[in-house]
Design a protein around this motif. Structure first.
Motif, PDB file in Angstrom:
ATOM      1  N   ARG B  63       0.834  -1.198   0.000  1.00 12.62           N
ATOM      2  CA  ARG B  63       0.000   0.000   0.000  1.00 12.62           C
ATOM      3  C   ARG B  63       0.874   1.255   0.000  1.00 12.62           C
ATOM      4  NH1 ARG B  63      -4.081  -0.813   4.325  1.00 12.62           N
ATOM      5  NH2 ARG B  63      -4.732  -2.339   2.793  1.00 12.62           N
ATOM      6  N   GLU B  64       1.889   1.245   0.877  1.00  9.52           N
ATOM      7  CA  GLU B  64       2.790   2.408   0.960  1.00  9.52           C
ATOM      8  C   GLU B  64       3.496   2.625  -0.380  1.00  9.52           C
ATOM      9  OE1 GLU B  64       3.033   4.764   3.080  1.00  9.52           O
ATOM     10  OE2 GLU B  64       1.384   3.730   4.130  1.00  9.52           O
ATOM     11  N   LEU B  65       3.930   1.524  -0.981  1.00 11.22           N
ATOM     12  CA  LEU B  65       4.672   1.637  -2.250  1.00 11.22           C
ATOM     13  C   LEU B  65       3.787   2.190  -3.369  1.00 11.22           C
ATOM     14  CD1 LEU B  65       6.747  -1.664  -2.064  1.00 11.22           C
ATOM     15  CD2 LEU B  65       7.632   0.671  -1.950  1.00 11.22           C
ATOM     16  N   VAL B  66       2.534   1.727  -3.401  1.00 13.12           N
ATOM     17  CA  VAL B  66       1.609   2.239  -4.425  1.00 13.12           C
ATOM     18  C   VAL B  66       1.389   3.730  -4.214  1.00 13.12           C
ATOM     19  CG1 VAL B  66      -0.750   2.150  -5.312  1.00 13.12           C
ATOM     20  CG2 VAL B  66       0.457   0.031  -4.779  1.00 13.12           C
ATOM     21  N   ARG B  67       1.254   4.130  -2.933  1.00 11.23           N
ATOM     22  CA  ARG B  67       1.035   5.555  -2.644  1.00 11.23           C
ATOM     23  C   ARG B  67       2.250   6.389  -3.048  1.00 11.23           C
ATOM     24  NH1 ARG B  67      -1.760   4.532   3.153  1.00 11.23           N
ATOM     25  NH2 ARG B  67      -3.779   3.928   2.309  1.00 11.23           N
ATOM     26  N   PHE B 149      -8.587  -5.966 -20.692  1.00 12.83           N
ATOM     27  CA  PHE B 149      -7.223  -6.368 -20.291  1.00 12.83           C
ATOM     28  C   PHE B 149      -6.188  -5.535 -21.041  1.00 12.83           C
ATOM     29  CE2 PHE B 149      -9.004 -10.787 -19.341  1.00 12.83           C
ATOM     30  CZ  PHE B 149      -9.109 -10.486 -17.997  1.00 12.83           C
ATOM     31  N   ALA B 150      -6.420  -5.380 -22.332  1.00 10.61           N
ATOM     32  CA  ALA B 150      -5.462  -4.620 -23.143  1.00 10.61           C
ATOM     33  C   ALA B 150      -5.343  -3.204 -22.615  1.00 10.61           C
ATOM     34  CB  ALA B 150      -5.905  -4.618 -24.598  1.00 10.61           C
ATOM     35  N   SER B 151      -6.475  -2.610 -22.250  1.00  8.63           N
ATOM     36  CA  SER B 151      -6.418  -1.225 -21.805  1.00  8.63           C
ATOM     37  C   SER B 151      -5.735  -1.122 -20.442  1.00  8.63           C
ATOM     38  CB  SER B 151      -7.818  -0.617 -21.768  1.00  8.63           C
ATOM     39  OG  SER B 151      -8.528  -1.122 -20.667  1.00  8.63           O
ATOM     40  N   MET B 152      -5.939  -2.104 -19.575  1.00  4.96           N
ATOM     41  CA  MET B 152      -5.258  -2.071 -18.280  1.00  4.96           C
ATOM     42  C   MET B 152      -3.752  -2.221 -18.474  1.00  4.96           C
ATOM     43  SD  MET B 152      -7.443  -1.408 -16.025  1.00  4.96           S
ATOM     44  CE  MET B 152      -6.716  -1.748 -14.423  1.00  4.96           C
ATOM     45  N   ASP B 153      -3.398  -3.096 -19.381  1.00  2.00           N
ATOM     46  CA  ASP B 153      -1.972  -3.305 -19.641  1.00  2.00           C
ATOM     47  C   ASP B 153      -1.347  -2.047 -20.231  1.00  2.00           C
ATOM     48  OD1 ASP B 153       0.307  -5.148 -19.765  1.00  2.00           O
ATOM     49  OD2 ASP B 153       0.152  -4.719 -21.918  1.00  2.00           O
ATOM     50  N   LYS B 154      -2.104  -1.435 -21.155  1.00  2.16           N
ATOM     51  CA  LYS B 154      -1.611  -0.199 -21.765  1.00  2.16           C
ATOM     52  C   LYS B 154      -1.465   0.882 -20.697  1.00  2.16           C
ATOM     53  CE  LYS B 154      -0.193   2.296 -25.026  1.00  2.16           C
ATOM     54  NZ  LYS B 154       1.082   1.972 -25.683  1.00  2.16           N
ATOM     55  N   CYS B 176       8.119  -0.647  -6.151  1.00  5.89           N
ATOM     56  CA  CYS B 176       6.874   0.095  -6.398  1.00  5.89           C
ATOM     57  C   CYS B 176       6.085  -0.535  -7.542  1.00  5.89           C
ATOM     58  CB  CYS B 176       7.183   1.546  -6.761  1.00  5.89           C
ATOM     59  SG  CYS B 176       7.671   2.541  -5.368  1.00  5.89           S
ATOM     60  N   GLN B 177       6.830  -0.860  -8.578  1.00  8.92           N
ATOM     61  CA  GLN B 177       6.173  -1.405  -9.758  1.00  8.92           C
ATOM     62  C   GLN B 177       5.479  -2.724  -9.429  1.00  8.92           C
ATOM     63  OE1 GLN B 177       8.706  -2.481 -13.011  1.00  8.92           O
ATOM     64  NE2 GLN B 177       7.230  -1.739 -14.509  1.00  8.92           N
ATOM     65  N   ARG B 178       6.170  -3.521  -8.610  1.00 11.61           N
ATOM     66  CA  ARG B 178       5.597  -4.811  -8.207  1.00 11.61           C
ATOM     67  C   ARG B 178       4.275  -4.596  -7.468  1.00 11.61           C
ATOM     68  NH1 ARG B 178       3.302  -8.437  -8.283  1.00 11.61           N
ATOM     69  NH2 ARG B 178       3.342 -10.307  -7.024  1.00 11.61           N
ATOM     70  N   SER B 179       4.260  -3.633  -6.572  1.00 10.10           N
ATOM     71  CA  SER B 179       3.051  -3.391  -5.779  1.00 10.10           C
ATOM     72  C   SER B 179       1.926  -2.833  -6.644  1.00 10.10           C
ATOM     73  CB  SER B 179       3.348  -2.419  -4.637  1.00 10.10           C
ATOM     74  OG  SER B 179       4.329  -2.964  -3.802  1.00 10.10           O
ATOM     75  N   VAL B 180       2.283  -1.945  -7.559  1.00  7.39           N
ATOM     76  CA  VAL B 180       1.266  -1.384  -8.450  1.00  7.39           C
ATOM     77  C   VAL B 180       0.644  -2.507  -9.294  1.00  7.39           C
ATOM     78  CG1 VAL B 180       0.912   0.067 -10.494  1.00  7.39           C
ATOM     79  CG2 VAL B 180       2.217   0.933  -8.559  1.00  7.39           C
ATOM     80  N   THR B 181       1.511  -3.385  -9.795  1.00  3.86           N
ATOM     81  CA  THR B 181       1.014  -4.495 -10.603  1.00  3.86           C
ATOM     82  C   THR B 181       0.056  -5.370  -9.803  1.00  3.86           C
ATOM     83  OG1 THR B 181       3.179  -4.501 -11.635  1.00  3.86           O
ATOM     84  CG2 THR B 181       1.731  -6.335 -12.156  1.00  3.86           C
ATOM     85  N   LYS B 182       0.444  -5.606  -8.555  1.00  4.78           N
ATOM     86  CA  LYS B 182      -0.398  -6.426  -7.679  1.00  4.78           C
ATOM     87  C   LYS B 182      -1.780  -5.810  -7.542  1.00  4.78           C
ATOM     88  CE  LYS B 182       1.763  -8.640  -4.077  1.00  4.78           C
ATOM     89  NZ  LYS B 182       2.303  -8.704  -2.694  1.00  4.78           N
ATOM     90  N   LEU B 183      -1.796  -4.507  -7.349  1.00 10.32           N
ATOM     91  CA  LEU B 183      -3.082  -3.848  -7.166  1.00 10.32           C
ATOM     92  C   LEU B 183      -3.894  -3.871  -8.469  1.00 10.32           C
ATOM     93  CD1 LEU B 183      -4.950  -2.468  -5.234  1.00 10.32           C
ATOM     94  CD2 LEU B 183      -3.827  -0.288  -5.704  1.00 10.32           C
ATOM     95  N   ILE B 184      -3.197  -3.739  -9.580  1.00 14.66           N
ATOM     96  CA  ILE B 184      -3.904  -3.821 -10.868  1.00 14.66           C
ATOM     97  C   ILE B 184      -4.530  -5.202 -11.038  1.00 14.66           C
ATOM     98  CG2 ILE B 184      -3.499  -4.011 -13.383  1.00 14.66           C
ATOM     99  CD1 ILE B 184      -2.197  -1.437 -13.351  1.00 14.66           C
TER     100      ILE B 184
END
Lengths: 132, 345
Positions: B63-67, B149-154, B176-184
């Motif tokens: 959560r902190e990393l995404v923020r 899916f395509a739009s989320m990936d884009k 950070c990227q890992r956490s953002v991906t997780k949330l996506i």
């Protein structure tokens, strides 16, 4: 209605499965059986015959079995069932020309011979039995 | 395309998803009233925020990393959206869904709100409800999952490759990227779940309407009734058929009833028994039943299954059955030789 034949009927030495010649006269389909009725031959006969009956809106079907030398109970039951299928399509079924030795064998084995609208000696008699 | 043109309020559409999502799914019977048995899982049974966090192991650190990432990226949301819509305009769905400029602006502002809420990383019931609504709307308007899916990936690659300013250390950026991906992925899971839910409901509705199709018993001639049976014959449908046929026979005192089964999709012992039962019942009413429309395949099936159709009169075609029926009521059809040609002006 008879019970379905159990198990598969093994092929004897035939490759060609064309079981019969089918000819149609005045909405009567005459199926001339010339070879042993193995499972594959019976299936092919059913597919072809029922399709023809449906196509010409047959009012009757004649099974011409005069040239069969042998018919065992399994084969006879297979024929009875085919007759039942034909009757479901609304056509009557006549068995023509059972050879004496076949009749004798079936009688000896106490085979139930029901399931045909008539059993006659010749195709000519069969056409007359189907009337019109 | 996490948003679309119009977002129906979930209470109108989904049977109350927001109020129940904070509890783990319990007995869902109260939500099933009036639904087809076995057809739907109520929205309350879909994963709630707590379950999603657990399942995806979305921790406080994530959560902190995404923020942290959000703090960097969010100020540039306009750049992001501009780039995103440039990409979107090249997509095959674009003309279909975003041709109207007013709608486009609306969706764009919704999407800004979406990403703002995303970067709060506050996965609570409101968060889940919001994304579920996205899934529901996508399913309703027929926007496909692959397009989503395509739009989320884009979206993800735009944020990371185009908008991101490169000011974090590689290690920090990776985390950070890992956490953002997780949330996506969590978002995607919610959307897909809700999407499938709507589709399942649609399928259940269709199945229901097929089964509820009326049984139009038609008077074909004086003394002759006809019913085309189409689709699935189950015990409920058979009962409908039985009731309407018997009622009509009583009304019309018909003497022949033709049941045409050429439209019956599946023939097995149960179906045959249902049909035979109908023929027996009509005979008790003094009305002969003819079964027409048996195909060669169905005839084979009936005999091979050893089904005893007893004394039922069967015919291959409706035409044969009709001829038969005319014969039974003493009517003869003949050609007069006169043919009416053309149409009047």
């Amino acid at each position: 209605m008879t019970a379905p034949p159990s198990g598969e009927r093994p092929e004897r030495n035939h490759v060609d499965l064309t079981p019969t010649s089918l000819s149609t006269i005045d909405r009567v389909v005459i199926a001339t059986l010339t070879r042993d009725l193995t499972s594959a031959v019976v299936q092919r006969l059913r597919d072809d015959l029922l399709a023809r009956v449906h196509e010409v809106r047959a009012r009757g079907v004649v099974f011409d079995v005069a040239s069969l030398y042998l018919m065992d109970p399994w084969e006879f039951r297979a024929l009875q069932q085919t007759a039942a299928m034909v009757r479901l399509l609304g056509a009557r079924v006549v068995l023509a020309g059972l050879p004496p030795q076949v009749v004798e064998a079936l009688a000896a084995l106490d085979v139930d011979t029901a399931g045909f609208d008539a059993t006659v000696a010749t195709v000519h008699d069969a056409l007359q039995a189907l009337g019109r | 395309m996490p948003h679309s043109a119009h977002a129906p309020h979930p209470h109108e559409t989904a049977g109350g998803s927001a109020d129940s999502s904070s509890h783990p799914p319990t007995g869902s019977d109260s939500h099933r009233t009036g639904t087809w048995p076995g057809s739907e899982v109520p929205f309350s049974a879909l994963a709630n925020a707590y379950q999603l966090i657990e399942r995806h192991q979305f921790t406080e650190v994530d959560r902190e990393l995404v923020r942290k990432m959000g703090a960097i990226l969010n100020p540039h949301i306009d750049d992001f959206l501009t780039a995103f819509y440039v990409w979107l305009s090249g997509q095959p769905e674009y003309d279909l869904f975003f041709a109207d400029p007013g709608r486009l602006a609306r969706v764009r502002s919704l999407q800004a709100a979406y990403w703002r809420s995303f970067f709060t990383a506050e996965v609570d019931d409101e968060y889940v409800r919001y994304r579920r609504e996205v899934g529901i709307v996508h399913a309703r308007i027929g926007l496909s999952l692959p397009a989503y899916f395509a739009s989320m990936d884009k979206g993800l690659s735009l944020w990371m490759d185009e908008v991101y300013d490169g000011n974090l250390t590689p290690a920090q950026f990776l985390a950070c990227q890992r956490s953002v991906t997780k949330l996506i992925h969590i978002d995607t899971a919610i959307v897909v779940e809700a999407y499938s839910q709507v589709i399942n409901e649609k399928i259940a509705d269709q199945a229901r309407s097929i089964l509820e199709m009326s049984t139009p018993v038609t008077a074909l001639w004086e003394d002759i009734l006809m019913l085309p049976v189409v689709g699935i014959v189950d015990s409920r449908r058979a009962q409908d058929i039985m009731r309407s046929v018997l009622t009509r026979i009583a009304e019309t005192r018909a003497r022949v009833f033709i049941m045409d089964i050429s439209g019956v999709s599946v023939m097995d012992t149960a179906v045959a028994n249902h049909l035979v039962k109908v023929t027996r019942a009509t005979r008790l009413m003094g009305c002969e039943c003819l079964l027409s429309g048996l195909s060669p395949a169905i005839a084979q099936t009936i005999v091979e299954l050893g089904i005893d159709v007893g004394k039922v009169h069967t015919r291959a075609t409706l035409r044969d059955a009709l001829e038969d029926a005319f014969g039974r009521i003493g009517i003869e059809i003949r050609k007069t030789g006169e043919i009416v040609r053309g149409g009047a002006l």
